[in-house]
Scaffold this active site. Structure first.
Site, PDB file in Angstrom:
ATOM      1  CG  ASP A 142      -2.032   0.972   1.108  1.00  0.00           C
ATOM      2  OD1 ASP A 142      -2.459   1.255  -0.021  1.00  0.00           O
ATOM      3  OD2 ASP A 142      -2.488   1.471   2.147  1.00  0.00           O
ATOM      4  CE1 TYR A 144      -0.195   8.685   4.211  1.00  0.00           C
ATOM      5  CE2 TYR A 144       2.056   9.504   4.141  1.00  0.00           C
ATOM      6  CZ  TYR A 144       0.790   9.499   4.711  1.00  0.00           C
ATOM      7  OH  TYR A 144       0.548  10.296   5.809  1.00  0.00           O
ATOM      8  CG  HIS A 149      -4.301  10.574   2.292  1.00  0.00           C
ATOM      9  ND1 HIS A 149      -5.381  10.470   3.140  1.00  0.00           N
ATOM     10  CD2 HIS A 149      -3.458   9.564   2.651  1.00  0.00           C
ATOM     11  CE1 HIS A 149      -5.213   9.445   3.966  1.00  0.00           C
ATOM     12  NE2 HIS A 149      -4.056   8.879   3.684  1.00  0.00           N
ATOM     13  NE  ARG A 158       3.388  12.661  10.448  1.00  0.00           N
ATOM     14  CZ  ARG A 158       2.666  11.752   9.791  1.00  0.00           C
ATOM     15  NH1 ARG A 158       2.342  10.615  10.361  1.00  0.00           N
ATOM     16  NH2 ARG A 158       2.307  11.943   8.538  1.00  0.00           N
ATOM     17  CD  GLU A 215      -6.563   4.885   4.055  1.00  0.00           C
ATOM     18  OE1 GLU A 215      -5.831   4.189   3.325  1.00  0.00           O
ATOM     19  OE2 GLU A 215      -6.134   5.555   5.008  1.00  0.00           O
ATOM     20  CD  GLU A 217      -5.199   2.906  -0.810  1.00  0.00           C
ATOM     21  OE1 GLU A 217      -4.390   2.264  -1.511  1.00  0.00           O
ATOM     22  OE2 GLU A 217      -5.080   3.033   0.421  1.00  0.00           O
ATOM     23  CG  ASP A 249      -5.849   0.592   3.110  1.00  0.00           C
ATOM     24  OD1 ASP A 249      -5.807  -0.521   3.649  1.00  0.00           O
ATOM     25  OD2 ASP A 249      -5.089   1.536   3.404  1.00  0.00           O
ATOM     26  NE  ARG A 253      -8.466   6.444   8.993  1.00  0.00           N
ATOM     27  CZ  ARG A 253      -7.682   6.272   7.933  1.00  0.00           C
ATOM     28  NH1 ARG A 253      -6.405   5.940   8.067  1.00  0.00           N
ATOM     29  NH2 ARG A 253      -8.176   6.423   6.718  1.00  0.00           N
ATOM     30  CD  GLN A 256      -3.550   4.306  10.417  1.00  0.00           C
ATOM     31  OE1 GLN A 256      -4.761   4.270  10.178  1.00  0.00           O
ATOM     32  NE2 GLN A 256      -2.665   4.750   9.549  1.00  0.00           N
ATOM     33  CE1 TYR A 260       1.248   7.070  14.451  1.00  0.00           C
ATOM     34  CE2 TYR A 260       2.668   6.923  12.535  1.00  0.00           C
ATOM     35  CZ  TYR A 260       2.091   7.672  13.541  1.00  0.00           C
ATOM     36  OH  TYR A 260       2.384   8.997  13.637  1.00  0.00           O
ATOM     37  CE  LYS A 269      -3.870   2.042   6.928  1.00  0.00           C
ATOM     38  NZ  LYS A 269      -4.514   2.891   5.904  1.00  0.00           N
ATOM     39  CB  THR A 273      -7.465  -4.826   1.445  1.00  0.00           C
ATOM     40  OG1 THR A 273      -6.651  -4.528   2.578  1.00  0.00           O
ATOM     41  CG2 THR A 273      -7.204  -3.834   0.329  1.00  0.00           C
ATOM     42  CB  THR A 365      -6.153   7.802   0.932  1.00  0.00           C
ATOM     43  OG1 THR A 365      -6.070   6.712   1.833  1.00  0.00           O
ATOM     44  CG2 THR A 365      -7.537   8.412   1.001  1.00  0.00           C
ATOM     45  CD  GLU A 379      -7.672  12.534   3.707  1.00  0.00           C
ATOM     46  OE1 GLU A 379      -7.883  11.363   3.340  1.00  0.00           O
ATOM     47  OE2 GLU A 379      -7.076  13.374   3.017  1.00  0.00           O
TER      48      GLU A 379
END
Lengths: 434, 434
Positions: A142, A144, A149, A158, A215, A217, A249, A253, A256, A260, A269, A273, A365, A379
């Site tokens: 997967d 990114y 995103h 962050r 997600e 994708e 996906d 959250r 995660q 992570y 995850k 899928t 995503t 989001e």
């Protein structure tokens, strides 16, 4: 050199029912591959390979048995119910087979006599089939690749002032996913249990995810591999991709955010899928090639592309609560992705990593700039702050019984569609056995 | 309930050459499984399943063909050259087969007549065989279960005062690795190309890794799986593990440090993972069960263990520069790992992730407390600061031509050995094709 040929001619028509309707995802210019079975057909539910055309499926396994189509010569490549053996034959064979199938279905140039009868008998109504995983996926990766995103997630979790990691504009960032739970559209998804810990909690607790997300994708299917120790350039990587599917996906959250660091997403995850059942081939997408967005920083030469390797694919996400109508919650386009699948595949092999037929690369995503073009509930609701109106209520994250459906298509003189990728959420298990 | 039985009796002897030597890794109490072929044997180099006994390999594929051993009844489970079909039969069959093979090889209870002749003819000298991957690995997962290793890495790359991430004492941290480049001992490993960026550099450059490392790990082989959506408890997880191998998780530290945020290691670990060819079964390891270290913080109930699920396995790492003798650079023990493989497997399924026969779980680098017990060059040389003496020079990281060999064994009344896991470093490719 243009790769367009008569299989892309928008004037071409098929003699098969529904194939010339303006609304169909599957005109003669598309011809996507899938795996299907027929309940109660007397063949024991055997899984066969087919091509979608209008409202019908053309049974390639039968045509191969009858000798109408022999892409593998003596080897029966459609016999095991997956596309892996066919894909391993390589891009020249894919193209020849596309030409042969288009000719068999062409209204102006239809086969006659025995061959016409064989092809007619090999057509099965789409509503009578059950779809299966079209390929055996050993490796699922997967990525990114949407700048929007990555920026949104970095802002939320962050540092808003440094939302994009310093490596992001140089590396098509990706991680290995879990192949054993890649499932075909229509498979239910069970809400996962996991370790959950809020910022104020002293210790984690075991519980069902309360922030279950989707997600949006696109998935690229690797058709031909590369040996261990031998990296691919982007041009070769582009050619090694057999085709594309829609990919959801599913993500937890709350699991995660606690798990992570420092090695990436794992159980958040791993529970499922979903992919759409029809692989739209790279050959069918040729007229819709699009460049990647302008580079913010120059890429290293091994990632530079001589040709536009993105695609102009319109995408939508529907959310339907149990027993309710669907609401379209996002509209976006694959062409906004900062890295193409060819760049991702080239980077994937840079270390000498071996790729194999059937490997699946999730694009990451797909989020646009506008809020209604974001590709995840994280989001769209800004981590639950802004509930989203849906039929019969609102949503922050997914509830049991919710069905998420992805749709995608290329628009032009004809419509090259992906069909749908759906999944419904089941309640979490009661607990873990002692 | 003790799981020890007469197959563990240290007084038992075999009639096979070398099996009763005090120094052999493969006495009758071990009986590890592997896949082998014989060049020039007239069988076209077919890959067969065998069990190691003394200096010999017992050819189970032949014994199954002859009906001496039929673990799968009508199904020939040793025919395809992997152990996946045999493992899928489950733990009761593994144990029955272990008893049957031990009886066939037992000096006090040797078969007679035709059966003895068949078994004798099925013995092949170990030095005449070439070893292959013993299982088809679809899913490879690498964990991070040594508290000392995680602390060392966190001290070097993040914050010495908060070296261990807050989740580490609660979650058996792991990530999905790349299964397509898991290779059997003896396979050469090509130095990877990658994006490299020093802390003072403005932008990354393409180059061969200059910080190529090894990681000493144990690999657990999942024998029986679990369906999607159905988590396993630790007791069931313990029983689902078929056996263990030595594992070298080759790592490119300079690629890793630039790529790993926020989604974890990718190309820095994707170029190769080596495993030892003989799977030492969980049944053979029963006498060497050991508890995990005392818990620093209580675990959630789904990770609690009723029985000691670690093993007392001594481990060594040798490094031999090209044309030079080997130096033992690390000596440690698997029993220091904070999380057992059973805990890792239980956690792996917590979300409902499906596991399959042949899935491989790397333990994570096995480092002890003392500096000479660290399981990677990163730690042994403290990221290159303290070069390590080896025959003919010193090493910070691996150079082309270096051979790394892992060894492991349980010590007691008999020696249950793993054999060796070796790999030699080849130079990086010249570059990436345009």
């Amino acid at each position: 050199m243009s790769r367009l040929d008569e299989t892309h001619d928008p004037a071409r028509r098929s003699w098969v029912e529904g194939a010339n309707d303006a609304s169909t995802d599957f005109p003669i210019q598309n011809l996507p591959y899938g795996a299907f079975s027929r309940d109660g057909s007397g063949d024991g539910g055997a899984v066969r390979i087919g091509v979608a055309i209008g409202s019908q499926v053309l049974d390639l396994t039968t045509l191969e048995e009858q000798g109408v189509l022999r892409p593998g010569g003596d080897e029966a490549v459609f016999a095991d119910g997956t596309l892996n053996a066919f894909m391993a034959l390589g891009a020249a064979t894919w193209r020849q087979t596309r030409h042969r199938i288009a000719d068999l279905l062409d209204a102006a140039n239809a086969p006659t006599g025995d061959e016409r009868a064989q092809v007619s008998r090999a057509l099965v109504p789409m509503k009578a089939v059950r779809m299966h995983m079209p390929v055996f996926v050993r490796g699922y990766t997967d990525f990114y690749a949407s700048r929007e995103h990555a920026t949104n997630v970095g802002t939320m979790f962050r540092d808003p002032d440094n939302a994009l990691m310093p490596n992001w504009l140089h590396i098509p960032i990706g991680y290995n996913g879990r192949a054993s739970t890649v499932v075909v559209s229509g498979t239910d998804i069970r809400r996962p249990l996991g370790q959950l810990k809020g910022p104020q909690d002293d210790a984690p607790r075991l519980g069902a995810s309360a922030k279950l997300d989707m997600e949006l994708e696109l998935g690229a299917i690797v058709g031909t591999g590369n040996p261990m120790g031998q990296p691919l350039g982007t041009a070769q990587a582009y050619d090694n991709i057999f085709g594309y599917v829609l990919l959801n996906d599913w993500s937890a959250r709350d699991i995660q955010v606690w798990e992570y660091q420092p090695l990436g997403p794992f159980q958040s995850k791993a529970f499922g899928t979903s992919i759409s059942p029809w692989i739209v081939t790279r050959d069918a997408l040729e007229p819709y090639r699009a460049p990647t967005p302008e580079r913010v920083k120059p890429l290293l030469p091994y990632l530079e592309e001589e040709t536009p390797n993105n695609f102009d694919i319109r995408l939508e996400v529907d959310l339907a609560p149990q027993g309710q109508a669907a609401t379209t919650i996002s509209r976006t386009n694959y062409k906004y992705m900062y890295y193409s699948a060819a760049q991702q595949l080239a980077h994937h092999t840079l270390s000498g990593c071996a790729m194999e037929p059937g490997d699946l690369l999730g694009s990451g995503t797909i989020s646009g700039v506008a809020k209604d073009s974001f590709g995840s509930l994280l989001e769209l609701t800004w981590n639950g702050r802004d509930p989203l109106p849906v039929e019969g209520g609102t949503r922050t994250f997914l509830e049991d019984g919710d069905t998420v459906t992805l749709r995608g298509w290329c628009e032009g003189d004809v419509r090259i569609g992906f069909g749908a990728c759906s999944g419904t959420i089941l309640p979490a298990p009661d607990g873990v056995p002692a």
